[in-house]
Design a protein around this motif. Sequence first.
Motif, mmCIF file in Angstrom:
data_model
loop_
_atom_site.group_PDB
_atom_site.id
_atom_site.type_symbol
_atom_site.label_atom_id
_atom_site.label_comp_id
_atom_site.label_asym_id
_atom_site.label_seq_id
_atom_site.Cartn_x
_atom_site.Cartn_y
_atom_site.Cartn_z
ATOM 1 N N CYS A 23 -34.724 36.703 -2.941
ATOM 2 C CA CYS A 23 -35.964 37.459 -3.047
ATOM 3 C C CYS A 23 -36.862 37.126 -1.861
ATOM 4 N N SER A 24 -37.296 38.159 -1.156
ATOM 5 C CA SER A 24 -38.268 37.991 -0.079
ATOM 6 C C SER A 24 -39.582 38.607 -0.532
ATOM 7 N N PRO A 25 -40.624 37.797 -0.645
ATOM 8 C CA PRO A 25 -41.899 38.321 -1.151
ATOM 9 C C PRO A 25 -42.628 39.148 -0.096
ATOM 10 N N ILE A 26 -43.683 39.768 -0.515
ATOM 11 C CA ILE A 26 -44.547 40.481 0.412
ATOM 12 C C ILE A 26 -45.112 39.469 1.413
ATOM 13 N N SER A 27 -45.191 39.872 2.660
ATOM 14 C CA SER A 27 -45.694 38.984 3.691
ATOM 15 C C SER A 27 -47.072 38.436 3.310
ATOM 16 N N GLY A 28 -47.189 37.110 3.354
ATOM 17 C CA GLY A 28 -48.458 36.477 3.005
ATOM 18 C C GLY A 28 -48.532 36.003 1.573
ATOM 19 N N HIS A 29 -47.651 36.498 0.736
ATOM 20 C CA HIS A 29 -47.599 36.052 -0.655
ATOM 21 C C HIS A 29 -46.848 34.734 -0.733
ATOM 22 N N SER A 70 -39.701 27.329 2.764
ATOM 23 C CA SER A 70 -41.013 27.196 3.412
ATOM 24 C C SER A 70 -41.587 28.548 3.830
ATOM 25 N N ASN A 71 -40.734 29.551 3.989
ATOM 26 C CA ASN A 71 -41.244 30.888 4.345
ATOM 27 C C ASN A 71 -41.528 31.730 3.091
ATOM 28 N N SER A 72 -41.546 31.091 1.936
ATOM 29 C CA SER A 72 -41.821 31.689 0.626
ATOM 30 C C SER A 72 -40.662 32.474 0.035
ATOM 31 N N ARG A 73 -39.628 32.692 0.791
ATOM 32 C CA ARG A 73 -38.445 33.345 0.207
ATOM 33 C C ARG A 73 -37.896 32.470 -0.906
ATOM 34 N N SER A 74 -37.313 33.123 -1.895
ATOM 35 C CA SER A 74 -36.818 32.381 -3.055
ATOM 36 C C SER A 74 -35.393 32.808 -3.381
ATOM 37 N N GLU A 75 -34.680 31.895 -3.953
ATOM 38 C CA GLU A 75 -33.346 32.180 -4.468
ATOM 39 C C GLU A 75 -33.255 31.671 -5.894
ATOM 40 N N SER A 94 -46.908 37.138 -5.776
ATOM 41 C CA SER A 94 -48.358 37.268 -5.851
ATOM 42 C C SER A 94 -48.969 36.450 -4.731
ATOM 43 N N LEU A 95 -50.196 36.800 -4.414
ATOM 44 C CA LEU A 95 -50.832 36.216 -3.233
ATOM 45 C C LEU A 95 -50.996 34.709 -3.367
ATOM 46 N N GLY A 96 -51.524 34.288 -4.488
ATOM 47 C CA GLY A 96 -51.775 32.870 -4.667
ATOM 48 C C GLY A 96 -51.028 32.339 -5.858
ATOM 49 N N PRO A 97 -51.285 31.132 -6.252
ATOM 50 C CA PRO A 97 -50.604 30.569 -7.418
ATOM 51 C C PRO A 97 -50.957 31.370 -8.668
ATOM 52 N N LEU A 98 -49.958 31.849 -9.353
ATOM 53 C CA LEU A 98 -50.172 32.703 -10.513
ATOM 54 C C LEU A 98 -50.993 31.958 -11.557
ATOM 55 N N GLY A 99 -52.001 32.624 -12.083
ATOM 56 C CA GLY A 99 -52.863 32.007 -13.078
ATOM 57 C C GLY A 99 -54.194 31.562 -12.512
ATOM 58 N N LEU A 100 -54.310 31.556 -11.200
ATOM 59 C CA LEU A 100 -55.568 31.165 -10.577
ATOM 60 C C LEU A 100 -56.190 32.384 -9.924
ATOM 61 N N GLU A 101 -57.452 32.563 -10.123
ATOM 62 C CA GLU A 101 -58.132 33.730 -9.599
ATOM 63 C C GLU A 101 -58.087 33.767 -8.088
ATOM 64 N N ILE A 102 -57.581 34.827 -7.571
ATOM 65 C CA ILE A 102 -57.618 35.060 -6.137
ATOM 66 C C ILE A 102 -58.299 36.409 -5.951
ATOM 67 N N GLY A 103 -59.557 36.417 -5.677
ATOM 68 C CA GLY A 103 -60.281 37.670 -5.498
ATOM 69 C C GLY A 103 -60.221 38.562 -6.711
ATOM 70 N N ARG A 105 -57.732 39.008 -8.779
ATOM 71 C CA ARG A 105 -56.457 39.699 -8.975
ATOM 72 C C ARG A 105 -55.445 38.837 -9.715
ATOM 73 N N SER A 106 -55.899 37.845 -10.428
ATOM 74 C CA SER A 106 -54.992 36.951 -11.130
ATOM 75 C C SER A 106 -54.086 37.720 -12.066
ATOM 76 N N GLY A 107 -52.808 37.416 -12.007
ATOM 77 C CA GLY A 107 -51.837 38.074 -12.874
ATOM 78 C C GLY A 107 -51.250 39.332 -12.292
ATOM 79 N N GLU A 108 -51.723 39.745 -11.130
ATOM 80 C CA GLU A 108 -51.171 40.947 -10.525
ATOM 81 C C GLU A 108 -49.883 40.591 -9.799
ATOM 82 N N LEU A 109 -48.799 41.021 -10.356
ATOM 83 C CA LEU A 109 -47.491 40.766 -9.782
ATOM 84 C C LEU A 109 -46.979 42.006 -9.060
ATOM 85 N N PHE A 110 -46.330 41.778 -7.928
ATOM 86 C CA PHE A 110 -45.689 42.852 -7.178
ATOM 87 C C PHE A 110 -44.183 42.640 -7.311
ATOM 88 N N PHE A 111 -43.528 43.585 -7.957
ATOM 89 C CA PHE A 111 -42.129 43.427 -8.296
ATOM 90 C C PHE A 111 -41.210 44.055 -7.256
#
Lengths: 120, 114
Positions: A23-29, A70-75, A94-103, A105-111
Motif C-alpha cells: 500500500c502506498s498512501p497519498i503523498s504526505g500522509h 520510512s516513506n510511509s508505504r506499508s505492507e 490519513s494525514l496524521g495519526p488516526l484519532g488525533l485532530e488534524i485540522g 479531519r480526524s477519522g477521515e480515511l482515504f481508501f
Amino acid sequence: KAGVTQTPRYLIKTRGQQVTLSCSPISGHRSVSWYQQTPGQGLQFLFEYFSETQRNKGNFPGRFSGRQFSNSRSEMNVSTLELGDSALYLCASSLGPLGLEIGGRSGELFFGEGSRLTVL
Amino acid sequence: AQTVTQSQPEMSVQEAETVTLSCTYDTSESNYYLFWYKQPPSRQMILVIRQEAYKQQNATENRFSVNFQKAAKSFSLKISDSQLGDTAMYFCAFMKQGAQKLVFGQGTRLTINP
C-alpha cells in the motif's frame, strides 16, 4: 495528487501459502490503516501504523502481520493462508495519526481500491 | 466494545427521490465521531459525511445530511434528489476520540433506479 495505491489488485493463492500486499498512501500522509472486508464479517480492522510504528492491531491471529517503511508505504503479510482469509483487503491513509485532530479531519480515511485475495 | 448496526441490508429507490439510511450504535463513550462512507461498485470507498458527537447541529454536505440523535444513539443518512451515481454500498462508522480505528456497520446496498 495520486490516491492510495494498492498492489496487487487481484491474486489467487492456495492454502498454506503466504501473501504480501502493498500500500502506498497519498503523498504526505503518514498514517496507514488496513481493513479486511468480507460479505459475512463486513469491514474488520487489522492494523494502524504511524511513523513506522504499529499503534493498534485488531483481533486477528498472529499470521497477520504488517509494517510501515520510512516513506510511509506499508505492507501486510498473511502466512499459512486459510480458506477464510479470502477477502478484499483495504488500505487507507490519513494525514496524521488516526484519532488525533488534524485540522478537524480526524477519522477521515482515504481508501485504496483494495487487493482481492482468493485462497483455494 | 462499540458496535454499529445498519438494519437495512438493501434499499432501492427511483432517481430524484429522497432516501434515508439507518444506523444505530452502542457506546459508553461521550466523545466520538460518526461517519458515512460510500463504496461504489468496484471503486474505492470515500467519506460522505462526518459528525462530531459534541456538535448538536446535524452535518450536511450538499445533497447529503444526517439526523444525529445522541441520546437514542442513532445516526441516519438522508440523500436528497438521489442520482444514479449514488448507487453504492453505504457504511456507517464510529470512532471514539483518540482511537486508532473505525468500527463499521455491515453496510446498506443502495440502488438508484432510472
